[in-house]
Design a protein around this motif. Structure first.
Motif, PDB file in Angstrom:
ATOM      1  N   GLY A  78      -3.272  35.009 -11.958  1.00 30.13           N
ATOM      2  CA  GLY A  78      -3.306  35.692 -13.253  1.00 30.13           C
ATOM      3  C   GLY A  78      -3.099  37.181 -13.106  1.00 30.13           C
ATOM      4  O   GLY A  78      -2.458  37.824 -13.944  1.00 30.13           O
ATOM      5  N   LEU A  79      -3.615  37.741 -12.030  1.00 31.06           N
ATOM      6  CA  LEU A  79      -3.438  39.169 -11.754  1.00 31.06           C
ATOM      7  C   LEU A  79      -1.953  39.508 -11.601  1.00 31.06           C
ATOM      8  O   LEU A  79      -1.465  40.491 -12.149  1.00 31.06           O
ATOM      9  N   PHE A  80      -1.234  38.671 -10.884  1.00 32.85           N
ATOM     10  CA  PHE A  80       0.194  38.931 -10.690  1.00 32.85           C
ATOM     11  C   PHE A  80       0.996  38.698 -11.968  1.00 32.85           C
ATOM     12  O   PHE A  80       1.938  39.432 -12.246  1.00 32.85           O
ATOM     13  N   TRP A  81       0.588  37.690 -12.765  1.00 30.95           N
ATOM     14  CA  TRP A  81       1.243  37.503 -14.069  1.00 30.95           C
ATOM     15  C   TRP A  81       1.015  38.735 -14.940  1.00 30.95           C
ATOM     16  O   TRP A  81       1.916  39.181 -15.654  1.00 30.95           O
ATOM     17  N   ALA A  82      -0.188  39.273 -14.884  1.00 40.43           N
ATOM     18  CA  ALA A  82      -0.503  40.466 -15.671  1.00 40.43           C
ATOM     19  C   ALA A  82       0.379  41.635 -15.252  1.00 40.43           C
ATOM     20  O   ALA A  82       0.915  42.351 -16.094  1.00 40.43           O
ATOM     21  N   ALA A  83       0.545  41.818 -13.951  1.00 42.34           N
ATOM     22  CA  ALA A  83       1.369  42.924 -13.457  1.00 42.34           C
ATOM     23  C   ALA A  83       2.822  42.766 -13.897  1.00 42.34           C
ATOM     24  O   ALA A  83       3.541  43.754 -14.035  1.00 42.34           O
ATOM     25  N   LEU A  84       3.234  41.533 -14.154  1.00 39.30           N
ATOM     26  CA  LEU A  84       4.595  41.275 -14.636  1.00 39.30           C
ATOM     27  C   LEU A  84       4.712  41.434 -16.150  1.00 39.30           C
ATOM     28  O   LEU A  84       5.760  41.174 -16.724  1.00 39.30           O
ATOM     29  N   PHE A  96      -9.249  42.791 -18.794  1.00 39.88           N
ATOM     30  CA  PHE A  96      -8.883  43.350 -17.492  1.00 39.88           C
ATOM     31  C   PHE A  96      -7.402  43.082 -17.209  1.00 39.88           C
ATOM     32  O   PHE A  96      -6.673  43.983 -16.783  1.00 39.88           O
ATOM     33  N   TYR A  97      -6.957  41.859 -17.441  1.00 36.50           N
ATOM     34  CA  TYR A  97      -5.542  41.533 -17.225  1.00 36.50           C
ATOM     35  C   TYR A  97      -4.632  42.410 -18.101  1.00 36.50           C
ATOM     36  O   TYR A  97      -3.557  42.828 -17.670  1.00 36.50           O
ATOM     37  N   ARG A  98      -5.081  42.710 -19.312  1.00 37.39           N
ATOM     38  CA  ARG A  98      -4.286  43.596 -20.192  1.00 37.39           C
ATOM     39  C   ARG A  98      -4.169  44.996 -19.593  1.00 37.39           C
ATOM     40  O   ARG A  98      -3.112  45.630 -19.670  1.00 37.39           O
ATOM     41  N   ARG A  99      -5.265  45.476 -19.020  1.00 37.30           N
ATOM     42  CA  ARG A  99      -5.222  46.809 -18.384  1.00 37.30           C
ATOM     43  C   ARG A  99      -4.292  46.803 -17.175  1.00 37.30           C
ATOM     44  O   ARG A  99      -3.558  47.771 -16.943  1.00 37.30           O
ATOM     45  N   VAL A 100      -4.304  45.723 -16.403  1.00 37.69           N
ATOM     46  CA  VAL A 100      -3.393  45.609 -15.261  1.00 37.69           C
ATOM     47  C   VAL A 100      -1.949  45.613 -15.753  1.00 37.69           C
ATOM     48  O   VAL A 100      -1.076  46.235 -15.144  1.00 37.69           O
ATOM     49  N   ALA A 101      -1.703  44.945 -16.869  1.00 32.32           N
ATOM     50  CA  ALA A 101      -0.346  44.895 -17.425  1.00 32.32           C
ATOM     51  C   ALA A 101       0.160  46.303 -17.752  1.00 32.32           C
ATOM     52  O   ALA A 101       1.346  46.589 -17.580  1.00 32.32           O
ATOM     53  N   CYS A 102      -0.735  47.165 -18.188  1.00 32.54           N
ATOM     54  CA  CYS A 102      -0.344  48.545 -18.489  1.00 32.54           C
ATOM     55  C   CYS A 102       0.075  49.291 -17.231  1.00 32.54           C
ATOM     56  O   CYS A 102       0.938  50.168 -17.285  1.00 32.54           O
ATOM     57  N   CYS A 103      -0.536  48.949 -16.098  1.00 33.57           N
ATOM     58  CA  CYS A 103      -0.186  49.583 -14.817  1.00 33.57           C
ATOM     59  C   CYS A 103       1.162  49.084 -14.316  1.00 33.57           C
ATOM     60  O   CYS A 103       1.911  49.830 -13.692  1.00 33.57           O
ATOM     61  N   GLY A 104       1.429  47.808 -14.540  1.00 32.41           N
ATOM     62  CA  GLY A 104       2.688  47.237 -14.082  1.00 32.41           C
ATOM     63  C   GLY A 104       2.745  46.914 -12.597  1.00 32.41           C
ATOM     64  O   GLY A 104       3.789  46.584 -12.063  1.00 32.41           O
ATOM     65  N   ARG A 105       1.593  47.002 -11.934  1.00 34.13           N
ATOM     66  CA  ARG A 105       1.556  46.666 -10.506  1.00 34.13           C
ATOM     67  C   ARG A 105       0.123  46.288 -10.132  1.00 34.13           C
ATOM     68  O   ARG A 105      -0.828  46.643 -10.816  1.00 34.13           O
ATOM     69  N   VAL A 106       0.006  45.573  -9.025  1.00 35.93           N
ATOM     70  CA  VAL A 106      -1.309  45.166  -8.527  1.00 35.93           C
ATOM     71  C   VAL A 106      -1.747  46.166  -7.466  1.00 35.93           C
ATOM     72  O   VAL A 106      -1.007  46.451  -6.530  1.00 35.93           O
ATOM     73  N   GLU A 161      -5.161  47.576  -4.929  1.00 38.99           N
ATOM     74  CA  GLU A 161      -6.314  47.047  -4.206  1.00 38.99           C
ATOM     75  C   GLU A 161      -7.554  46.972  -5.099  1.00 38.99           C
ATOM     76  O   GLU A 161      -8.328  46.023  -5.019  1.00 38.99           O
ATOM     77  N   LYS A 162      -7.730  47.946  -5.960  1.00 38.30           N
ATOM     78  CA  LYS A 162      -8.893  47.931  -6.856  1.00 38.30           C
ATOM     79  C   LYS A 162      -8.848  46.734  -7.792  1.00 38.30           C
ATOM     80  O   LYS A 162      -9.888  46.201  -8.177  1.00 38.30           O
ATOM     81  N   HIS A 163      -7.651  46.278  -8.152  1.00 36.77           N
ATOM     82  CA  HIS A 163      -7.523  45.100  -9.003  1.00 36.77           C
ATOM     83  C   HIS A 163      -7.952  43.838  -8.256  1.00 36.77           C
ATOM     84  O   HIS A 163      -8.625  42.972  -8.821  1.00 36.77           O
ATOM     85  N   VAL A 164      -7.576  43.753  -6.997  1.00 40.50           N
ATOM     86  CA  VAL A 164      -7.958  42.598  -6.179  1.00 40.50           C
ATOM     87  C   VAL A 164      -9.476  42.574  -6.010  1.00 40.50           C
ATOM     88  O   VAL A 164     -10.108  41.516  -6.102  1.00 40.50           O
TER      89      VAL A 164
END
Length: 86
Positions: free
Chosen positions: A9-15, A52-62, A64-67
């Motif tokens: 899900g983290l990687f889907w969010a980054a995409l 959280f996934y929405r915030r990761v999506a705003c970054c556009g990348r994964v 270490e803090k996300h992991v």
């Protein structure tokens, strides 16, 4: 398996697709016959995870803090599940 789903899900969010994994997680976790208290805790955790996934999506990348955050979500979810089963 849960950790792998959370990480995916983290990687889907980054995409840019932050909610791709949420219907699966909600279905699997909330339909397992847990007590009402555990269901409420899981619903809250899943709402927080979705945000959280929405915030990761705003970054556009994964990063270490996300992991690390995903590991924390994993521990919290497992804690609720294990407490309910005890």
């Amino acid at each position: 398996m849960l950790f792998e789903v959370l990480r995916e899900g983290l990687f889907w969010a980054a995409l840019g697709r932050p909610s791709e994994v949420m219907p699966f997680l909600r279905g699997k976790l909330l339909s397992n016959g847990f007590s009402e208290g555990s269901k409420r805790q899981l619903e809250w955790l899943l709402d927080e995870l979705e945000e959280f996934y929405r915030r990761v999506a705003c970054c556009g990348r994964v990063e270490e803090k996300h992991v690390r955050a995903i590991k924390s979500f994993h521990r919290d979810i497992l804690s609720v599940i294990e407490t309910d089963g005890a």
